[in-house]
Design a protein around this motif. Structure first.
Motif, PDB file in Angstrom:
ATOM      1  N   LYS A  63       0.677  -1.193   0.062  1.00 47.28           N
ATOM      2  CA  LYS A  63       0.131  -0.022  -0.072  1.00 47.28           C
ATOM      3  C   LYS A  63       0.796   1.184   0.150  1.00 47.28           C
ATOM      4  N   VAL A  64       2.156   1.016   0.257  1.00 49.49           N
ATOM      5  CA  VAL A  64       2.802   2.370   0.438  1.00 49.49           C
ATOM      6  C   VAL A  64       3.657   2.431  -0.758  1.00 49.49           C
ATOM      7  N   ASP A  65       4.307   4.008  -1.017  1.00 45.29           N
ATOM      8  CA  ASP A  65       4.653   4.418  -2.132  1.00 45.29           C
ATOM      9  C   ASP A  65       6.270   4.119  -2.040  1.00 45.29           C
ATOM     10  N   LYS A  66       6.956   3.617  -1.215  1.00 42.48           N
ATOM     11  CA  LYS A  66       8.280   3.463  -0.813  1.00 42.48           C
ATOM     12  C   LYS A  66       8.562   2.115  -1.048  1.00 42.48           C
ATOM     13  N   PRO A  67       9.782   1.662  -1.582  1.00 44.38           N
ATOM     14  CA  PRO A  67      10.272   0.357  -1.883  1.00 44.38           C
ATOM     15  C   PRO A  67      10.488  -0.388  -0.529  1.00 44.38           C
ATOM     16  N   VAL A  68      10.104  -1.757  -0.413  1.00 47.30           N
ATOM     17  CA  VAL A  68       9.936  -2.450   0.720  1.00 47.30           C
ATOM     18  C   VAL A  68      10.854  -3.806   0.557  1.00 47.30           C
ATOM     19  N   VAL A  69      11.769  -3.954   1.280  1.00 47.53           N
ATOM     20  CA  VAL A  69      12.364  -5.399   1.242  1.00 47.53           C
ATOM     21  C   VAL A  69      12.042  -6.282   2.237  1.00 47.53           C
ATOM     22  N   ILE A  70      11.454  -7.427   2.007  1.00 40.91           N
ATOM     23  CA  ILE A  70      11.003  -8.358   3.129  1.00 40.91           C
ATOM     24  C   ILE A  70      12.030  -9.496   2.954  1.00 40.91           C
ATOM     25  N   CYS A  71      12.757  -9.812   4.331  1.00 43.17           N
ATOM     26  CA  CYS A  71      13.453 -10.872   4.568  1.00 43.17           C
ATOM     27  C   CYS A  71      13.088 -11.626   5.498  1.00 43.17           C
ATOM     28  N   PHE A  72      11.955 -12.634   5.492  1.00 44.03           N
ATOM     29  CA  PHE A  72      11.562 -13.537   6.200  1.00 44.03           C
ATOM     30  C   PHE A  72      12.297 -14.943   6.228  1.00 44.03           C
ATOM     31  N   LEU A  73      13.357 -14.799   6.565  1.00 42.37           N
ATOM     32  CA  LEU A  73      14.369 -16.007   6.429  1.00 42.37           C
ATOM     33  C   LEU A  73      13.927 -17.401   5.607  1.00 42.37           C
ATOM     34  N   GLY A  74      14.067 -17.371   4.630  1.00 39.72           N
ATOM     35  CA  GLY A  74      13.748 -18.736   3.825  1.00 39.72           C
ATOM     36  C   GLY A  74      12.225 -18.954   3.626  1.00 39.72           C
ATOM     37  N   GLN A  75      11.197 -17.958   4.050  1.00 41.42           N
ATOM     38  CA  GLN A  75       9.840 -18.361   3.899  1.00 41.42           C
ATOM     39  C   GLN A  75       9.662 -17.857   2.382  1.00 41.42           C
ATOM     40  N   LYS A  76       8.870 -18.914   1.770  1.00 43.56           N
ATOM     41  CA  LYS A  76       8.384 -18.837   0.315  1.00 43.56           C
ATOM     42  C   LYS A  76       7.218 -17.993   0.269  1.00 43.56           C
ATOM     43  N   ILE A  77       7.525 -16.959   0.097  1.00 48.84           N
ATOM     44  CA  ILE A  77       6.230 -15.985  -0.175  1.00 48.84           C
ATOM     45  C   ILE A  77       6.265 -15.230  -1.497  1.00 48.84           C
ATOM     46  N   GLN A  78       5.025 -14.527  -2.018  1.00 51.21           N
ATOM     47  CA  GLN A  78       5.184 -14.014  -3.306  1.00 51.21           C
ATOM     48  C   GLN A  78       4.348 -12.709  -3.001  1.00 51.21           C
ATOM     49  N   THR A  79       4.609 -11.820  -3.981  1.00 52.48           N
ATOM     50  CA  THR A  79       3.891 -10.513  -4.167  1.00 52.48           C
ATOM     51  C   THR A  79       3.726 -10.100  -5.708  1.00 52.48           C
ATOM     52  N   GLU A  80       2.649  -9.395  -6.058  1.00 53.52           N
ATOM     53  CA  GLU A  80       2.704  -9.297  -7.586  1.00 53.52           C
ATOM     54  C   GLU A  80       2.886  -7.512  -7.424  1.00 53.52           C
ATOM     55  N   CYS A  81       3.303  -7.119  -6.463  1.00 53.36           N
ATOM     56  CA  CYS A  81       3.538  -5.620  -6.291  1.00 53.36           C
ATOM     57  C   CYS A  81       4.965  -5.305  -6.626  1.00 53.36           C
ATOM     58  N   SER A  82       5.134  -4.354  -7.581  1.00 62.98           N
ATOM     59  CA  SER A  82       6.458  -4.241  -8.165  1.00 62.98           C
ATOM     60  C   SER A  82       7.462  -3.335  -7.119  1.00 62.98           C
ATOM     61  N   GLY A  83       6.811  -2.777  -6.119  1.00 65.31           N
ATOM     62  CA  GLY A  83       7.550  -2.039  -4.969  1.00 65.31           C
ATOM     63  C   GLY A  83       8.054  -2.744  -3.839  1.00 65.31           C
ATOM     64  N   VAL A  84       7.741  -4.280  -3.874  1.00 68.32           N
ATOM     65  CA  VAL A  84       8.071  -4.782  -2.613  1.00 68.32           C
ATOM     66  C   VAL A  84       8.751  -6.125  -3.390  1.00 68.32           C
ATOM     67  N   PHE A  85      10.040  -6.356  -2.686  1.00 70.40           N
ATOM     68  CA  PHE A  85      10.915  -7.165  -2.826  1.00 70.40           C
ATOM     69  C   PHE A  85      10.954  -8.331  -1.687  1.00 70.40           C
ATOM     70  N   ILE A  86      11.001  -9.706  -2.317  1.00 75.22           N
ATOM     71  CA  ILE A  86      11.073 -10.653  -1.303  1.00 75.22           C
ATOM     72  C   ILE A  86      12.534 -11.195  -1.477  1.00 75.22           C
ATOM     73  N   VAL A  87      13.443 -11.419  -0.420  1.00 76.61           N
ATOM     74  CA  VAL A  87      14.651 -12.114  -0.490  1.00 76.61           C
ATOM     75  C   VAL A  87      14.763 -12.957   0.706  1.00 76.61           C
ATOM     76  N   ASP A  88      15.747 -13.940   0.609  1.00 78.48           N
ATOM     77  CA  ASP A  88      15.751 -15.031   1.290  1.00 78.48           C
ATOM     78  C   ASP A  88      16.828 -15.032   2.439  1.00 78.48           C
ATOM     79  N   THR A  89      17.829 -14.002   2.398  1.00 80.71           N
ATOM     80  CA  THR A  89      18.861 -14.023   3.251  1.00 80.71           C
ATOM     81  C   THR A  89      19.274 -12.679   3.748  1.00 80.71           C
ATOM     82  N   LEU A  90      19.932 -12.295   4.907  1.00 81.91           N
ATOM     83  CA  LEU A  90      20.114 -11.034   5.213  1.00 81.91           C
ATOM     84  C   LEU A  90      21.033 -10.476   4.438  1.00 81.91           C
ATOM     85  N   GLU A  91      22.023 -11.205   3.912  1.00 75.03           N
ATOM     86  CA  GLU A  91      22.789 -10.521   2.709  1.00 75.03           C
ATOM     87  C   GLU A  91      22.020 -10.152   1.674  1.00 75.03           C
TER      88      GLU A  91
END
Length: 526
Positions: free
Chosen positions: A275-303
């Motif tokens: 819902k926000v207009d800022k880019p958001v990086v989500i690291c829920f370590l290893g959890q397989k989740i998806q999003t259709e939003c171009s401003g939300v980025f799902i990553v696997d690790t802290l690095e």
């Protein structure tokens, strides 16, 4: 052995200071075990289990400090009490000049600092709710270090904070950086445009340090307490913190960090992020989740979280701390493997940071399959006995089973020596994987303590015709009291390979351990 208890009536010190004090007592010659704790029922139970509690200690209340020691003679006991007395004296001297101005409760503190809007609370768990409520009523955000706070109390406090438009970080919150001030176990990092919220203390430290090492700063780094993304707390404070950063003009990129939450909670967080207009990086370590939003980025690790946040900040130089590519890491692994004997094949991880251990498990399983642990990714891989490794193993030495009545290994790294030598003496151990965590609250020179153990471990393996590889990551910055470069230099002189991130260290260690027949054939073909 002589066992002695001394009670200091109505002498309260927070658990971090007492753990730091306890860490200075055990190395005293002649001392078998020593602990200094407040006289809560839980602490007395821990002392009972460790054989340190006497009748005098059983009579202590939660407001009393218990000094318990087991030693071979009276001289050693006297030295322990002398060290404790010096600690108390130094504390009193540091505050002596301010005694007349010292605040003894929240009300007097606010009268002295009328503009204050953050209360840091570290009291026994049974008093934590009362003190936190009082702070919230007075319009203060709360950083609640105290543990042993009930789940219903946590929910009540967080709901009250949300109603007041405030942050309720905790309970059992260990790390935050507010307005460029480190709170709890945190590192010295520069100010910047990246805001973070985490339900994982060393996860927050790792990402903020990776950002700092590459010239990026943070706006705020908020902790939530480890239970926040679990049911029934349901991410109350992560969502509250997220809303605060979304509205903060100084925050351009938001990073969310946690071990895997319940799927429903993860989806709720993602929904808010979309819902926000800022880019958001989500690291829920290893959890397989998806999003259709171009401003939300799902990553696997802290690095990966740090790399993505840096890329989104649109600055040059987004490599994570001298990051090596796969070919470089494989080259190092090949060189290490060539020195080993045929029976060496297992990775053994020894961690002080729980989230760092979890990230290492995720990275290592990609190369090695299932990894045994006292906090495994797969419950079927839980160690039957956490003191003994099986096959490939990564152990979180900060878990309660290792810290009952003892300082946390981030505070006293010498506690890791026994496990390091144990793994070195196993003829099937190929590589040791270690983390070193710097910053406020941590040991003043962890590398200085661990380096002799690394040297001894490598020598023990060499004496039996083996070569032991040791791979380390250092979570910290140049501005930390311990100075990251100085720590790296000590570890490298001891023969360790120091990698730029925890994930990178795990990746290298996994490749080294992959020296079974499959791994050897792979290298021979190359």
């Amino acid at each position: 052995m002589i066992i002695r208890n001394v009670i200091k009536r109505n002498s309260y010190y927070d658990s971090v200071n007492l753990m730091l004090l306890s860490s200075k007592l055990s190395p005293i010659p002649g001392v078998d075990k020593a602990a200094v704790m407040m006289g809560t029922d839980m602490n007395k139970s821990l002392m009972e289990e460790s054989g340190l509690l006497m009748e005098e200690g059983r009579q202590a209340t939660a407001n009393d400090m218990i000094i318990a020691v087991s030693a071979r003679d009276e001289e050693a006991i006297a030295r322990v009490f002398e060290e404790v007395d010096n600690f108390i004296k130094n504390k009193d001297e540091k505050t002596g000049s301010l005694q007349e101005e010292a605040a003894h409760n929240l009300e007097s503190a606010l009268s002295m600092l009328p503009g204050a809007n953050l209360a840091v609370i570290s009291v026994p768990g049974q008093y934590a709710k009362y003190e936190a409520q009082k702070a919230l009523r007075n319009g203060c955000h709360v950083f609640l270090f105290s543990d042993n706070v009930g789940l219903e109390e946590e929910i009540e406090l967080k709901d009250f904070a949300i109603e007041k438009g405030l942050l309720m970080m905790g309970p059992d919150c260990g790390t935050a950086i507010i307005n460029n001030r480190a709170i709890g176990f945190a590192n010295v990092v520069p100010p910047g445009d990246i805001g973070l919220i985490a339900a994982a203390g060393t996860g927050l430290q790792e990402v903020t340090c990776l950002l700092s090492q590459n010239g990026f700063g943070i706006s705020q780094a908020l902790g939530t307490g480890g239970r926040d993304l679990k049911e029934p707390v349901n991410g109350r404070m992560m969502l509250q913190g997220f809303r605060a950063l979304a509205a903060d003009d100084n925050t351009k990129v938001i990073v969310l960090i946690s071990k895997p939450p319940a799927q429903e909670i993860a989806e709720k967080v993602i929904s808010e992020a979309e819902k926000v207009d800022k880019p958001v990086v989500i690291c829920f370590l290893g959890q397989k989740i998806q999003t259709e939003c171009s401003g939300v980025f799902i990553v696997d690790t802290l690095e990966e979280a740090a790399k993505k946040a840096m890329a989104l900040e649109e600055k040059e130089g987004v490599q994570t701390g001298n990051a090596l590519d796969t070919a470089d890491i494989e080259s190092i692994a090949r060189t290490e493997i060539e020195k080993m004997s045929p029976e060496q094949k297992y990775l053994r991880g020894n961690f002080s940071g729980g989230t760092l251990c979890y990230e290492a498990l995720l990275v290592c399983q990609e190369e090695l399959g299932g990894i045994y642990s006292n906090s495994p990714l797969d419950p079927s891989l839980k160690l039957p006995d956490s003191s003994k490794s099986i096959s490939h193993t990564c152990v979180d030495l900060g878990e309660d089973e290792f810290t009952r009545g003892r300082p946390h290994p981030m505070i006293e790294p010498a506690l890791r020596k026994e496990r390091i030598l144990q793994e070195a003496n196993d003829p099937e151990t190929a590589v040791l994987l270690l983390d070193v965590v710097l910053g406020y609250g941590c040991h003043h020179d962890p590398a200085g303590v661990l380096s002799p153990s690394i040297i001894e471990a490598k020598e023990a393996a060499a004496a039996k015709g083996r070569y032991l590889s040791v791979v380390v990551s250092v979570c910290g910055t140049q501005l930390d009291p311990q100075n990251r470069e100085d720590q790296i230099e000590k570890l490298e002189k001891a023969g360790a390979i120091v990698m730029a991130s925890n994930a990178q260290a795990a990746r290298l260690a996994a490749l080294i351990a992959k020296k079974s027949r499959e791994g050897r054939c792979c290298y021979e073909q190359n």
